[in-house]
Design a protein around this motif. Structure first.
Motif, PDB file in Angstrom:
ATOM      1  N   VAL A 268       0.850  -1.196   0.000  1.00 38.73           N
ATOM      2  CA  VAL A 268       0.000   0.000   0.000  1.00 38.73           C
ATOM      3  C   VAL A 268       0.884   1.243   0.000  1.00 38.73           C
ATOM      4  N   GLY A 269       0.555   2.187  -0.901  1.00 39.71           N
ATOM      5  CA  GLY A 269       1.285   3.447  -0.977  1.00 39.71           C
ATOM      6  C   GLY A 269       0.357   4.639  -0.829  1.00 39.71           C
ATOM      7  N   THR A 270       0.942   5.809  -0.615  1.00 41.22           N
ATOM      8  CA  THR A 270       0.121   7.019  -0.440  1.00 41.22           C
ATOM      9  C   THR A 270      -0.617   7.392  -1.711  1.00 41.22           C
ATOM     10  N   ASP A 271      -0.055   7.096  -2.864  1.00 37.81           N
ATOM     11  CA  ASP A 271      -0.738   7.404  -4.131  1.00 37.81           C
ATOM     12  C   ASP A 271      -2.038   6.628  -4.239  1.00 37.81           C
ATOM     13  N   MET A 272      -1.983   5.370  -3.856  1.00 38.61           N
ATOM     14  CA  MET A 272      -3.186   4.544  -3.904  1.00 38.61           C
ATOM     15  C   MET A 272      -4.238   5.065  -2.932  1.00 38.61           C
ATOM     16  N   LEU A 273      -3.788   5.450  -1.717  1.00 33.60           N
ATOM     17  CA  LEU A 273      -4.732   5.976  -0.738  1.00 33.60           C
ATOM     18  C   LEU A 273      -5.393   7.259  -1.228  1.00 33.60           C
ATOM     19  N   GLU A 274      -4.596   8.137  -1.800  1.00 35.26           N
ATOM     20  CA  GLU A 274      -5.154   9.405  -2.295  1.00 35.26           C
ATOM     21  C   GLU A 274      -6.159   9.156  -3.419  1.00 35.26           C
ATOM     22  N   GLU A 275      -5.828   8.260  -4.312  1.00 35.35           N
ATOM     23  CA  GLU A 275      -6.736   7.968  -5.430  1.00 35.35           C
ATOM     24  C   GLU A 275      -8.059   7.399  -4.935  1.00 35.35           C
ATOM     25  N   ARG A 276      -7.984   6.480  -3.956  1.00 37.59           N
ATOM     26  CA  ARG A 276      -9.201   5.847  -3.462  1.00 37.59           C
ATOM     27  C   ARG A 276     -10.042   6.823  -2.628  1.00 37.59           C
ATOM     28  N   ILE A 277      -9.385   7.655  -1.822  1.00 38.18           N
ATOM     29  CA  ILE A 277     -10.133   8.565  -0.944  1.00 38.18           C
ATOM     30  C   ILE A 277     -10.780   9.702  -1.730  1.00 38.18           C
ATOM     31  N   THR A 278     -10.047  10.303  -2.640  1.00 34.02           N
ATOM     32  CA  THR A 278     -10.602  11.427  -3.419  1.00 34.02           C
ATOM     33  C   THR A 278     -11.663  10.969  -4.412  1.00 34.02           C
ATOM     34  N   ALA A 279     -11.779   9.645  -4.579  1.00 30.18           N
ATOM     35  CA  ALA A 279     -12.841   9.132  -5.454  1.00 30.18           C
ATOM     36  C   ALA A 279     -14.222   9.401  -4.857  1.00 30.18           C
ATOM     37  N   PHE A 280     -14.278   9.639  -3.535  1.00 32.25           N
ATOM     38  CA  PHE A 280     -15.553  10.009  -2.892  1.00 32.25           C
ATOM     39  C   PHE A 280     -15.725  11.526  -3.046  1.00 32.25           C
ATOM     40  N   GLU A 281     -15.935  11.942  -4.268  1.00 34.47           N
ATOM     41  CA  GLU A 281     -15.905  13.375  -4.579  1.00 34.47           C
ATOM     42  C   GLU A 281     -17.104  14.143  -4.025  1.00 34.47           C
ATOM     43  N   ASP A 282     -18.158  13.462  -3.626  1.00 39.18           N
ATOM     44  CA  ASP A 282     -19.306  14.158  -3.034  1.00 39.18           C
ATOM     45  C   ASP A 282     -18.966  14.690  -1.636  1.00 39.18           C
ATOM     46  N   TYR A 283     -17.953  14.094  -1.001  1.00 40.27           N
ATOM     47  CA  TYR A 283     -17.603  14.489   0.357  1.00 40.27           C
ATOM     48  C   TYR A 283     -16.180  15.049   0.478  1.00 40.27           C
ATOM     49  N   VAL A 284     -15.280  14.545  -0.357  1.00 41.00           N
ATOM     50  CA  VAL A 284     -13.852  14.854  -0.184  1.00 41.00           C
ATOM     51  C   VAL A 284     -13.394  15.896  -1.201  1.00 41.00           C
ATOM     52  N   GLN A 285     -12.789  16.969  -0.688  1.00 42.29           N
ATOM     53  CA  GLN A 285     -12.177  17.964  -1.571  1.00 42.29           C
ATOM     54  C   GLN A 285     -10.730  17.588  -1.889  1.00 42.29           C
ATOM     55  N   SER A 286      -9.975  17.157  -0.851  1.00 37.28           N
ATOM     56  CA  SER A 286      -8.572  16.810  -1.061  1.00 37.28           C
ATOM     57  C   SER A 286      -8.069  15.952   0.091  1.00 37.28           C
ATOM     58  N   MET A 287      -6.901  15.341  -0.122  1.00 36.84           N
ATOM     59  CA  MET A 287      -6.256  14.541   0.921  1.00 36.84           C
ATOM     60  C   MET A 287      -4.777  14.893   0.964  1.00 36.84           C
ATOM     61  N   ASP A 288      -4.239  15.063   2.158  1.00 35.38           N
ATOM     62  CA  ASP A 288      -2.817  15.356   2.331  1.00 35.38           C
ATOM     63  C   ASP A 288      -2.216  14.396   3.359  1.00 35.38           C
ATOM     64  N   VAL A 289      -0.918  14.163   3.202  1.00 37.56           N
ATOM     65  CA  VAL A 289      -0.195  13.342   4.190  1.00 37.56           C
ATOM     66  C   VAL A 289       0.357  14.267   5.257  1.00 37.56           C
ATOM     67  N   ALA A 290      -0.176  14.178   6.474  1.00 38.52           N
ATOM     68  CA  ALA A 290       0.255  15.055   7.575  1.00 38.52           C
ATOM     69  C   ALA A 290       1.522  14.527   8.249  1.00 38.52           C
ATOM     70  N   ALA A 291       1.699  13.203   8.312  1.00 35.20           N
ATOM     71  CA  ALA A 291       2.888  12.600   8.930  1.00 35.20           C
ATOM     72  C   ALA A 291       3.100  11.225   8.331  1.00 35.20           C
ATOM     73  N   PHE A 292       4.379  10.855   8.208  1.00 32.72           N
ATOM     74  CA  PHE A 292       4.738   9.560   7.609  1.00 32.72           C
ATOM     75  C   PHE A 292       5.958   9.044   8.362  1.00 32.72           C
ATOM     76  N   ASN A 293       5.781   7.916   9.063  1.00 35.11           N
ATOM     77  CA  ASN A 293       6.889   7.366   9.861  1.00 35.11           C
ATOM     78  C   ASN A 293       7.040   5.873   9.605  1.00 35.11           C
ATOM     79  N   LYS A 294       8.308   5.456   9.437  1.00 37.20           N
ATOM     80  CA  LYS A 294       8.603   4.025   9.306  1.00 37.20           C
ATOM     81  C   LYS A 294       8.475   3.365  10.659  1.00 37.20           C
ATOM     82  N   ILE A 295       7.948   2.151  10.649  1.00 36.20           N
ATOM     83  CA  ILE A 295       7.806   1.394  11.902  1.00 36.20           C
ATOM     84  C   ILE A 295       8.967   0.391  12.009  1.00 36.20           C
TER      85      ILE A 295
END
Length: 255
Positions: free
Chosen positions: A228-255
């Motif tokens: 799973v990558g951030t590009d995939m998450l952004e594509e899937r989340i912004t597909a709900f265009e009736d509710y979502v204007q945009s998506m940003d990555v606020a923090a990204f940390n390796k575990i």
């Protein structure tokens, strides 16, 4: 007491003869060795010997290790893990073996006491039966020894491959922004959490004010990097265009 010359007089012996006689009657040095290193019993003796040792002698690889290594017909089996660990470590010194410290001695000079070395005792010629375990091209390896080597290596690789692989994961904090203050944020979060994928786990979330009565959804997730990558998450989340204007990555940390 004095003796006259004749049959009753004690005979004298040269001092050198007496010394040799005393030496012959004295305690003999204890035998050393591993038994027959080309047999399973000999390899078990070697494994027990190495249970609390890294090397045959001392604390660094030496000619003692090379001497014992070259006497072994093939890698020890996986259940003799002390011997196998030592074998693979010494094998890594293929190119440096000639420069290792020490002087190579007979196998009977190494190993536990009171175990006689019998490696090669049943062979007619050492040169005929020696196998170059470093893979020398100058000597041909018998088919039987080659097959045994491959079986031992296959056992080792099989055991190593069963160890669980380390999975790279990341923790991501996403900011999901609505169109306006009238957007149903509960429905927006429901849409985001409806996204399911192998290697994706949703975590906690909260609404964060951004101004003018508008709130954004801040939601945590853990992903497997290879799936799973951030590009995939952004594509899937912004597909709900009736509710979502945009998506940003606020923090990204390796575990």
């Amino acid at each position: 007491m004095l003796y006259k010359a004749g049959a009753g007089a004690p005979r004298s012996f040269p001092a050198a003869v007496a010394v040799r006689a005393d030496a012959a009657c004295g305690p003999r040095a204890a035998a050393m060795g591993f038994g027959d290193l080309k047999s399973a019993a000999g390899l078990r003796v070697l494994n027990d010997f190495l249970a609390d040792k890294s090397y045959i002698e001392g604390y660094v690889p030496s000619q003692a290790d090379i001497a014992v290594f070259e006497a072994i017909a093939a890698p020890p089996p996986a259940d003799l893990f002390h011997a196998l660990r030592w074998y693979n470590h010494i094998k890594s010194y293929e190119k440096q073996k000639a420069s290792l410290p020490g002087v190579k001695k007979a196998l009977g000079k190494y190993g536990p006491a009171d175990v006689e070395d019998t490696t090669g005792a049943a062979t007619d010629s050492k040169d005929d039966d020696d196998i170059d375990l470093f893979g020398s091209d100058d000597e041909e390896e018998s088919e039987e020894a080659k097959k045994l080597r491959e079986e031992r290596l296959a056992q080792y690789e099989s055991k190593k491959s069963k160890k669980p692989a380390v999975v790279a994961k990341s923790s991501i904090l996403l900011d999901v922004k609505p169109w306006d203050d009238e957007t149903d944020m509960a429905k927006l979060e429901e849409c985001v959490r409806s996204i399911q994928a192998d290697g994706l786990v949703w975590g906690s979330s909260k609404l964060v004010p951004v101004g003018y009565g508008i709130k954004k959804l801040q939601i945590q997730c853990v992903v497997e990097d290879d799936k799973v990558g951030t590009d995939m998450l952004e594509e899937r989340i912004t597909a709900f265009e009736d509710y979502v204007q945009s998506m940003d990555v606020a923090a990204f940390n390796k575990i």
